[in-house]
Design a protein around this motif. Sequence first.
Motif, PDB file in Angstrom:
ATOM      1  N   ASN B  36      10.394 -11.419  -2.471  1.00  0.00           N
ATOM      2  CA  ASN B  36      10.463 -10.674  -3.727  1.00  0.00           C
ATOM      3  C   ASN B  36       9.824 -11.474  -4.845  1.00  0.00           C
ATOM      4  O   ASN B  36      10.020 -12.680  -4.939  1.00  0.00           O
ATOM      5  CB  ASN B  36      11.923 -10.385  -4.092  1.00  0.00           C
ATOM      6  N   THR B  41       3.378  -5.855  -5.281  1.00  0.00           N
ATOM      7  CA  THR B  41       3.167  -4.577  -5.976  1.00  0.00           C
ATOM      8  C   THR B  41       2.152  -4.732  -7.106  1.00  0.00           C
ATOM      9  O   THR B  41       1.343  -3.834  -7.355  1.00  0.00           O
ATOM     10  CB  THR B  41       4.506  -4.028  -6.498  1.00  0.00           C
ATOM     11  N   GLN B  83       6.485   2.324  -4.147  1.00  0.00           N
ATOM     12  CA  GLN B  83       7.724   1.739  -3.652  1.00  0.00           C
ATOM     13  C   GLN B  83       8.919   2.571  -4.111  1.00  0.00           C
ATOM     14  O   GLN B  83       9.852   2.802  -3.357  1.00  0.00           O
ATOM     15  CB  GLN B  83       7.841   0.316  -4.201  1.00  0.00           C
ATOM     16  N   ASP B 169       3.134   1.123  -0.379  1.00  0.00           N
ATOM     17  CA  ASP B 169       4.023   0.106  -0.926  1.00  0.00           C
ATOM     18  C   ASP B 169       5.427   0.326  -0.376  1.00  0.00           C
ATOM     19  O   ASP B 169       6.136   1.228  -0.813  1.00  0.00           O
ATOM     20  CB  ASP B 169       4.012   0.197  -2.457  1.00  0.00           C
ATOM     21  N   GLU B 170       5.817  -0.472   0.592  1.00  0.00           N
ATOM     22  CA  GLU B 170       7.123  -0.388   1.236  1.00  0.00           C
ATOM     23  C   GLU B 170       7.542   1.039   1.570  1.00  0.00           C
ATOM     24  O   GLU B 170       8.523   1.536   1.032  1.00  0.00           O
ATOM     25  CB  GLU B 170       8.190  -1.035   0.342  1.00  0.00           C
ATOM     26  N   SER B 173      11.238   1.526   2.419  1.00  0.00           N
ATOM     27  CA  SER B 173      12.301   0.933   1.599  1.00  0.00           C
ATOM     28  C   SER B 173      13.450   1.924   1.426  1.00  0.00           C
ATOM     29  O   SER B 173      13.255   3.067   1.022  1.00  0.00           O
ATOM     30  CB  SER B 173      11.753   0.476   0.252  1.00  0.00           C
ATOM     31  N   GLU B 200       5.218  -4.342   3.581  1.00  0.00           N
ATOM     32  CA  GLU B 200       6.327  -3.922   4.437  1.00  0.00           C
ATOM     33  C   GLU B 200       7.303  -5.063   4.655  1.00  0.00           C
ATOM     34  O   GLU B 200       6.920  -6.200   4.849  1.00  0.00           O
ATOM     35  CB  GLU B 200       5.773  -3.409   5.770  1.00  0.00           C
ATOM     36  N   HIS B 201       8.586  -4.722   4.619  1.00  0.00           N
ATOM     37  CA  HIS B 201       9.617  -5.729   4.847  1.00  0.00           C
ATOM     38  C   HIS B 201      10.185  -5.670   6.253  1.00  0.00           C
ATOM     39  O   HIS B 201      10.806  -6.619   6.702  1.00  0.00           O
ATOM     40  CB  HIS B 201      10.754  -5.567   3.828  1.00  0.00           C
ATOM     41  N   ASP B 202       9.980  -4.551   6.925  1.00  0.00           N
ATOM     42  CA  ASP B 202      10.515  -4.436   8.281  1.00  0.00           C
ATOM     43  C   ASP B 202       9.595  -5.187   9.241  1.00  0.00           C
ATOM     44  O   ASP B 202       8.463  -4.787   9.491  1.00  0.00           O
ATOM     45  CB  ASP B 202      10.622  -2.962   8.680  1.00  0.00           C
TER      46      ASP B 202
END
Lengths: 322, 248
Positions: B36, B41, B83, B169-170, B173, B200-202
């Motif tokens: 983060n 972004t 996002q 963007d994500e 989320s 991506e966070h996954d």
Amino acid sequence: MFHQTPTRSIVLVFALVALALYAIYGGYFAREIVVEIAILAILAISIDVVAGFGGMVSLCHGAIMGVSAYTYGILTAKLGYPALPSAVAAIGAAAVFGTVVGWITARTTGIYFIMATLAFGQMAYTVIFKSRWLGGDDGMGGLPRFDFDWAGIAMNKSLPFALYALLLVLLCYVAAAWVMRSAFGRTLCGIHSNEPRMRAIGVSTIIHRARAMGFSGLLAGVAGIIAGQHIQYISPELLFWTVSGEALIVVILGGLGTLIGPMIGAIAFVLLKHELSGYTDHWHIVVGLVLIATVLAGGRGLYGQIEHWMTRRKARGAAQNA
Amino acid sequence: MLDVHNLSKAFGGLQVTRNVSFKLEQGERRVILGPNGAGKTTLFNLLVGELKPTAGDILVGGTSISGMSVSQRSRMGLSRSYQKNNLFEDLTVRENLTLAAAAAQGKIAWLVKDSFRDRGVKEAVEEAAELVSLTDLLDTPVKAASYGNRRQLEVGIALATRPKLLLMDEPTSGVGPSMIEGFHRLLKSLPEELTVLIIEHDMDLAFDVADRITVLNFGEVVFEGTPDETRGNPVVRDIYLGDWQQDA
């Protein structure tokens, strides 16, 4: 998104026929009222296009109407050009004025947009108010009506003129409704709903909002022509911001973003004014109370509220049948 | 396809993007990772023109787009999803997709013809709805749609413009595992020639779909490589995957 529903078409035809019958059987005074309604209705429809569909609350539409009326006055009374081409040029001038104001003010939104349009309107008012050549605050007289004698129509009589004004209301409504349900109107609604996302999907929103002000200005220009021809005299008062404010009240009273609402609003407003001013000078109070009531009831306006009840009843009926 | 060259952005004294450079080949799937506040972004905002860079250049197909507005870049084929949902809230799913399709096809200012009834627009809408599995919900008002469906629509709007370069963007989320799987399938079913840049966070999703991975930290590119190289890289492990692996 705009939909020309059958109910709207029926209300439109019904209102126009009722006004025409009122003009035909109501005598001279009724015809004056009908013309007043027609001018206000067209101005309100033109404001609804930008305010109701584009989210642009304009306080310069009186000035746009005035630009048309004065251009018509200059071309005919001052320069002696024939009426019909002068009217076309005047409506064009109003559209250009609207586009230019729109192109500059479209960079702002909300209260800043309102203030920017107010400033443009008042500038136009001041220019005409100060101009000796245009008659200043004395106004300008001698504006001709169209000459349709060749068709056996005496436009200087009150009844043909009232019916002509109603015909223009119909034309303006159809033009506005058509454009609002075309790609142009869809884009405008999208900008109203979420302007940054419209930019992100490739729309130059400032240009489109300026175009919308131009189209709206064209309609306001038609109202200006009728206003100029009606008493064949114009004054700077036509451009003053309260004219726009009053028309905006009419739009909200009738139903923002419905096109037919502003027409119903214009009828209600002018009739209330004439009925009540017989009893009291403070008729504005009653109009104010009605306006407050409509806003508190959900802000749908007189027509919007009825449409809301009808869809709710329909939904309830459908739920019961299911 | 996309050539980002020494891109920098500062808000006052705060340097959010530092000398970011990378290249995307046509058809490439690139995932951007980073903790983060790494400036992911912000990088997207710079690419689509919602922010102006303080230095650097962005080229698409060899032409610089740095001087172009958001809408001009979109018309060049850049399309992004956000996002946080950025939808046309008071309209239906179909109307949302149709606005995007009509805008991308330049059918925005017809005075007489209705873009909503145009065949080309309708085709793009159906195609996008199919991709994000919203075909059955086309006439649902956005207000009445579930959060997951709104996430799908968010990507659907970007796809309805038939972009050349898609920036997501994500996209996953805030959605549950079943929907993440749905996005997985979506990413696999996108046309091959489409270039995709995803934040991506996954991790499973990121490592599976990515051709290459770029890792950002404090606004800087700290690593770029294939998913396998990324897994084994100590710097990446340290700043990013370290925490993640402890959690897992």
